[in-house]
Design a protein around this motif. Structure first.
Motif, PDB file in Angstrom:
ATOM      1  N   THR A 169       0.849  -1.186   0.000  1.00  0.00           N
ATOM      2  CA  THR A 169       0.000   0.000   0.000  1.00  0.00           C
ATOM      3  C   THR A 169       0.881   1.231   0.000  1.00  0.00           C
ATOM      4  OG1 THR A 169      -1.691  -1.166   1.253  1.00  0.00           O
ATOM      5  CG2 THR A 169      -1.822   1.233   1.232  1.00  0.00           C
ATOM      6  N   ALA A 171       0.850   5.559  -1.003  1.00  0.00           N
ATOM      7  CA  ALA A 171       0.232   6.785  -1.494  1.00  0.00           C
ATOM      8  C   ALA A 171       1.207   7.921  -1.221  1.00  0.00           C
ATOM      9  CB  ALA A 171      -1.099   7.038  -0.786  1.00  0.00           C
ATOM     10  N   ASP A 176      -3.781  10.652   1.691  1.00  0.00           N
ATOM     11  CA  ASP A 176      -4.025   9.402   0.982  1.00  0.00           C
ATOM     12  C   ASP A 176      -3.521   8.221   1.799  1.00  0.00           C
ATOM     13  OD1 ASP A 176      -5.079  10.828  -1.150  1.00  0.00           O
ATOM     14  OD2 ASP A 176      -3.124  11.033  -2.115  1.00  0.00           O
ATOM     15  N   THR A 180      -5.777   4.982   2.905  1.00  0.00           N
ATOM     16  CA  THR A 180      -5.517   3.662   2.329  1.00  0.00           C
ATOM     17  C   THR A 180      -4.886   2.706   3.339  1.00  0.00           C
ATOM     18  OG1 THR A 180      -3.429   4.543   1.447  1.00  0.00           O
ATOM     19  CG2 THR A 180      -5.326   4.498  -0.037  1.00  0.00           C
ATOM     20  N   GLN A 184      -6.743  -0.257   5.577  1.00  0.00           N
ATOM     21  CA  GLN A 184      -6.414  -1.678   5.437  1.00  0.00           C
ATOM     22  C   GLN A 184      -5.980  -2.282   6.768  1.00  0.00           C
ATOM     23  OE1 GLN A 184      -4.039  -2.880   2.109  1.00  0.00           O
ATOM     24  NE2 GLN A 184      -4.848  -1.296   0.769  1.00  0.00           N
TER      25      GLN A 184
END
Length: 222
Positions: A169, A171, A176, A180, A184
């Motif tokens: 993951t 960003a 962001d 994200t 998760q």
């Protein structure tokens, strides 16, 4: 379309435009390339338990009525109760470049908050009953902490198992990253703690047995 500029000037403009585009493309490529290395992800799971307050705001009759309303009396003579709220928070701490961090520290903190031990006024007024009642409900609070601690180990194990996918993951901006990676991690934690509510109730029931409460109530006269 016919250009009114001399050929030499038009050519210079085209070259300048090409150079501008090339420079912009290079800058974009550098920005992308600078973030191509995924940050190292380190996840820590902690527990934080507020100390339960001890109060005696209710009579034994009021406590019994509250237990009946919540279908928790089971015909037992209650001397008080223990309550606590469970929750958790996820904190993300990027390290290094804020745009392309080299390392992200993720801290999951399991919490027990707004904790209360309530002992009925009649029991609190009895020097014989009160010490045993207090120990009993302190034991309930302790068992609650132990149950959450066990789930902390479960959360940590599931996050370790999920860490390869979580590490993918990425960003480039903090907002962001929050939306994200944090989401998760929360999804993994939610799966891990799904049975926690039932396990907390079972642990309380094991300590708050009828025999235990009968012994407390019969050891001294209220």
């Amino acid at each position: 379309m016919t250009s009114i500029l001399p050929k030499s000037v038009a050519g210079s403009v085209r070259v300048a435009a090409c150079l501008t585009i090339a420079t912009a493309s290079l800058a974009l490529a550098q920005t992308v390339n600078a973030c191509e290395t995924l940050p190292d992800l380190h996840i820590e799971v902690k527990s934080k338990f507020d100390a339960p307050a001890v109060r005696n705001d209710y009579t034994l009759a009021h406590i019994a009525a509250l237990a009946r309303q919540q279908h928790r009396d089971n015909g037992r003579a209650l001397l008080g109760f223990y309550i606590g709220e469970f929750g958790y928070v996820v904190d993300l701490v990027p390290e290094g470049d804020p745009v392309c961090p080299t390392r992200i520290q993720a801290i999951v903190t399991l919490r027990l908050e707004h904790r209360l031990i309530e002992i009925g006024q009649e029991a609190a007024a009895s020097s014989c009953v009160y010490p045993g009642a207090l120990r009993h409900y302190q034991r309930l609070a302790q068992v609650d902490e132990q149950t959450v601690e066990r789930f902390g180990a479960r959360v940590a194990a599931m996050l370790v198992q999920a860490s390869p996918a979580l590490k993918q993951t990425y960003a480039p901006h903090a907002e962001d990253l929050d939306a994200t990676l944090r989401g998760q991690i929360q999804a993994v934690v939610d799966r891990a703690i799904a049975p926690l509510h039932g396990m907390r109730q079972d642990a309380q029931q094991a300590v708050n047995s009828s025999d235990e409460l009968k012994q407390l109530a019969s050891s001294c006269a209220i």
